[in-house]
Design a protein around this motif. Structure first.
Motif, PDB file in Angstrom:
ATOM      1  N   PRO A   1      -0.739  11.308   1.195  1.00  0.00           N
ATOM      2  CA  PRO A   1      -0.669   9.899   1.568  1.00  0.00           C
ATOM      3  C   PRO A   1      -1.515   9.580   2.793  1.00  0.00           C
ATOM      4  N   ALA A   2      -1.446  10.429   3.799  1.00  0.00           N
ATOM      5  CA  ALA A   2      -2.220  10.169   5.011  1.00  0.00           C
ATOM      6  C   ALA A   2      -3.706  10.167   4.693  1.00  0.00           C
TER       7      ALA A   2
ATOM      8  N   GLN B   1       0.990  15.799  -2.162  1.00  0.00           N
ATOM      9  CA  GLN B   1       1.278  14.370  -2.356  1.00  0.00           C
ATOM     10  C   GLN B   1       2.661  14.031  -1.836  1.00  0.00           C
ATOM     11  N   ARG B   2       3.337  15.009  -1.322  1.00  0.00           N
ATOM     12  CA  ARG B   2       4.689  14.814  -0.800  1.00  0.00           C
ATOM     13  C   ARG B   2       5.623  14.298  -1.889  1.00  0.00           C
ATOM     14  N   ALA B   3       5.506  14.877  -3.074  1.00  0.00           N
ATOM     15  CA  ALA B   3       6.376  14.474  -4.181  1.00  0.00           C
ATOM     16  C   ALA B   3       7.830  14.689  -3.791  1.00  0.00           C
ATOM     17  N   ARG B   4       8.685  13.786  -4.253  1.00  0.00           N
ATOM     18  CA  ARG B   4      10.108  13.899  -3.948  1.00  0.00           C
ATOM     19  C   ARG B   4      10.711  15.148  -4.573  1.00  0.00           C
TER      20      ARG B   4
ATOM     21  N   ASN C   1       0.860  -1.180   0.000  1.00  0.00           N
ATOM     22  CA  ASN C   1       0.000   0.000   0.000  1.00  0.00           C
ATOM     23  C   ASN C   1       0.902   1.238   0.000  1.00  0.00           C
ATOM     24  N   GLY C   2       0.999   1.853  -1.167  1.00  0.00           N
ATOM     25  CA  GLY C   2       1.877   3.017  -1.343  1.00  0.00           C
ATOM     26  C   GLY C   2       1.601   4.139  -0.366  1.00  0.00           C
ATOM     27  N   PRO C   3       0.357   4.586  -0.247  1.00  0.00           N
ATOM     28  CA  PRO C   3       0.069   5.679   0.691  1.00  0.00           C
ATOM     29  C   PRO C   3       0.475   5.356   2.119  1.00  0.00           C
TER      30      PRO C   3
END
Lengths: 351, 351
Positions: free
Chosen positions: B51-52, A115-118, A49-51
DNA sequence: TTGTACGCGTTATCAG
DNA sequence: CTGATAACGCGTACAA
C-alpha cells in the motif's frame, strides 16, 4: 487528476478530517455538514484511495486465496465459496494460481504479505518436502507477526504454526472406496494417482493401500502410475495401462478428472466401463454425475470447506479447538462406473 | 512490528533512499553498499509495504476480474487464463463473483477503482438495461481518468467508452448449431436460454431464430424457457418441458451446463438422448466431451479469449483496431447428443 | 554514488 | 461537533 479528500473538503467548506468522518461514520457529524459533504463527494465523483487508506489504517481489505488452478472445478468451487464469504464482508479476494509449483506458492505468499492481506487461504494438497515446508512455516510466522490470518484448506498446517486447517478425510474416503470395489469382487487393481510428493496424493494412496492390506492383498506397485490430477494425465495413464498390458479389472484414480481421462482412454481402446473394467474417482465434482457412465467416487464437502475456510479467514469464526484442526468427513458415492469384475483390461483392449 | 525501510537503513548504515534504490534497482548503487543492504534486508525479513508503495508511486499491481462465478467452468477457464497472464507480469489478479447481479458488478467496479487497480476485465454477458449501462459507462470513464484500463471479454463495451472488447460470435455459432439440427431433420424445437435481458442470452437466441426463419419455420415462443445458465436451471427446464407436454424432437440449450441439466431431467423421465430427443449445448466446456451422451455444441475459444483479455489488460498488447473490437470465431462441434429426429418428447416422457 | 527532504491521501489524536 | 496536524512507509527530485 482524481479528486482527493482535500478537494472534497474545500468544496464542502470543511476540513479533511470531517470528510473522513462522514466517509467512515465512526464519529458524530452534524446533519447539516454531513449533507454538504455528501453533496461534494457526489459532485466530484470521489473514490476513496485504497492504498492510502491501507497505509494510514495499517490494514487492507484483501484476502488472498492460493490455488493450483481456478479452472479445475475442485479449486473453482473452493475459490467461489471463499470469495462468497469475502464479498459478504466487503473484502476483495485475490486468487493466485500456482499451477502446482511450490515456488509459485512461496512467491504468491510473499506477494500477498507485501500487500498486507488480511488473511491467506492455502488450498489443496501441499508438497511433501521438509525444505519447502520450512519456508512456508517461515512465511506463516511473518504473516502472524503482521496480524494476518493463515488458513489451510485441504492440507495440514505445519506444526506449531498456529494456523488453522480444514481437512478432508482423504485416507478414510479412499479406504471406503476401495473397500467397495473389493466388496464388488475386484482383486486386480491399477491405481492412477496425483503428483508425487503431494499430501493429497499420499493420503488417498494410503487409504487405497489400507483397504488392500486389510483384505489380505498385496498392493502391486507395478500397476501404479502418477499423473497430475488433470484429465489429460488421466488419459495418458489410461493409454499407458493398456500399452503395458496391465491386467486389472478396476482402475482407481486419484481424483475425478483423472478418472474421466482414464475412461476416455479406455473407451478409445474399445474397453467398456464398467462391463469390462470398472473405474472410480474421488471428489465428486459436479461433472461426475453427468459423465458416461456416471462416476462412482468419494464426495468431499467442498462448499462447506470453502465456507468454513472463508469464515475463518475473515475472522467471522473463531479458531476451532486447541489443535486448530477441522476434519470434514467424506462420503462414498456409488454410481455406474463400478460394477462386478469384467473380463479385465488386458483381454479387452485392442491396441 | 514489521520492519520498515528505516529499520533496514539503520541496520545497513545507509539512508532509506539507498535501500529503496537497491530494492527497485532503478538507480546505480555501489556493490559494497548494495551487499550490506541486501544483508540487512535478509536479516530483518523485510517485506515491502504494498500500500505504501502504491501510494507513493500512484499505481498498484492489481488486476481486477469480474465474473459471474468462478466455479462455473466458463468463468473458471477465463479467470485462469487471465490470471496466468497477470502472474507473468507480477500482478495480482483479484477475482470478483457477481452471481449475475448487476448491482454487484457496479459494487466491485467501485471497489477495484478504489484500490487503484491497473485494469479491470469484465467477463461474460452483460445486462441489457440502459440505466445499468449508463452507470457502467460512468465507471469506465472514472477508470480511464485514473489511468486504469478496462477490457470486456464476452460482451461489447458501451459505445464511445474507449474500452476494448473481446467478442464471441454467439449469434453465428447459434445459427450454425440450429442449422445443423435442421439438416438432421428436426423441425420442432424447444429452447432453454439463459437469464433474461442478458446480452449473451439474446445473441444466442437470435442466432437460433435466424436459422429457424431462414428455414421458413416460425419460432414457437411457447416452447422457450428461461434459465440462468446453470445446470440446475437446465434440469428444472427439462422437467417443465415434460410437464407442459411440449412436443419437440430437439432441445437447444443456451449453454452446456443447461444442456447437461436438461439431459439429466430427460433421462430421469425415461427419455433417451438422442434416440428420442436430441439436445444441444453451447461453449464446449471440457465436461461436454465426457457427458453421457457427449454433447453436440459450439466451441468458443475461451483460453484464447482469456489470454487476449489478459494481455490487453496488463498492457502487453496494444488496443486493437480503431473500434477496439476483437471478434473470436466459434466452431460447431458435432458429437452424440444430436441425432435424427426421434419419437419426440411428448410421446416418450413418462410423467 | 549517496543523503536530505518532501509529497502521496488517509486516519487518528488532540485541542478547541 | 469540528479543525489542525502528526503519523503511515515509500519513491524521488534535488543537492552534495
Amino acid at each position: 487528476m482524481a479528486p482527493t479528500l482535500v478537494d472534497v473538503a474545500a468544496r464542502a467548506g470543511v476540513s479533511t478530517a470531517t470528510v473522513s468522518r462522514v466517509l467512515n461514520g465512526n464519529y458524530p457529524v452534524s446533519p447539516g455538514t454531513k449533507a454538504r459533504v455528501l453533496a461534494a463527494l457526489h459532485e466530484l465523483d470521489y473514490v476513496v484511495n485504497g492504498p492510502a487508506r491501507a497505509l494510514a489504517a495499517a490494514s487492507s481489505d484483501m484476502l488472498g486465496v492460493i490455488v493450483n488452478d481456478v479452472s479445475d472445478p475442485f479449486f473453482g468451487i473452493l475459490s467461489s465459496g471463499i470469495q462468497w464469504e469475502a464479498g459478504g464482508a466487503e473484502l476483495l479476494a485475490v486468487i493466485c494460481n500456482t499451477a502446482g509449483s511450490p515456488e509459485d506458492e512461496l512467491k504468491y505468499m510473499q506477494l500477498l504479505l507485501r500487500q498486507r492481506a488480511r488473511a491467506i487461504v492455502l488450498t489443496g494438497g501441499g508438497r511433501e518436502d521438509p525444505d519447502h515446508a520450512e519456508r512456508v512455516a517461515q512465511l506463516i510466522r511473518q504473516c502472524h507477526e503482521r496480524g494476518a490470518r493463515v488458513v489451510f484448506c485441504g492440507r495440514q498446517a505445519p506444526p506449531d504454526s498456529e494456523a488453522v486447517s480444514i481437512l478432508f478425510d482423504n485416507r478414510g474416503g479412499a479406504r471406503a472406496l476401495t473397500r467397495h470395489l473389493l466388496a464388488m469382487g475386484h482383486r486386480r487393481f491399477a491405481y492412477v494417482s496425483g503428483p508425487e510428493a503431494n499430501t493429497t496424493t499420499t493420503a488417498r494412496a494410503a487409504g487405497h493401500r489400507d483397504a488392500l492390506l486389510a483384505a489380505g492383498l498385496e498392493p502391486e506397485d507395478g500397476a501404479a502410475l502418477h499423473g497430475d490430477f488433470s484429465r489429460a494425465s488421466g488419459f495418458a495413464a489410461g493409454m499407458e495401462l493398456v500399452r503395458r498390458g496391465v491386467d486389472c479389472t478396476a482402475v482407481v484414480a486419484g481424483n475425478d478428472l483423472t478418472a474421466l481421462g482414464v475412461m476416455a482412454a479406455l473407451r478409445e481402446q474399445g474397453v467398456r466401463v464398467p462391463e469390462d473394467v470398472s473405474v472410480a474417482g474421488f471428489d465428486d465434482l459436479p461433472v461426475a454425475m453427468d459423465a458416461a457412465p456416471a462416476l462412482s467416487t468419494v464426495r468431499l464437502p467442498l462448499r462447506e470447506a470453502a465456507a468454513r475456510a472463508g469464515r475463518l479467514a475473515i475472522g467471522a469464526d473463531d479458531m476451532p479447538g486447541p489443535d486448530g484442526l477441522v476434519w470434514l468427513s467424506s462420503e462414498l458415492i456409488v454410481r455406474e462406473s463400478v460394477g462386478p469384475p469384467g473380463r479385465g483390461l488386458a483381454s479387452t483392449a485392442r491396441l
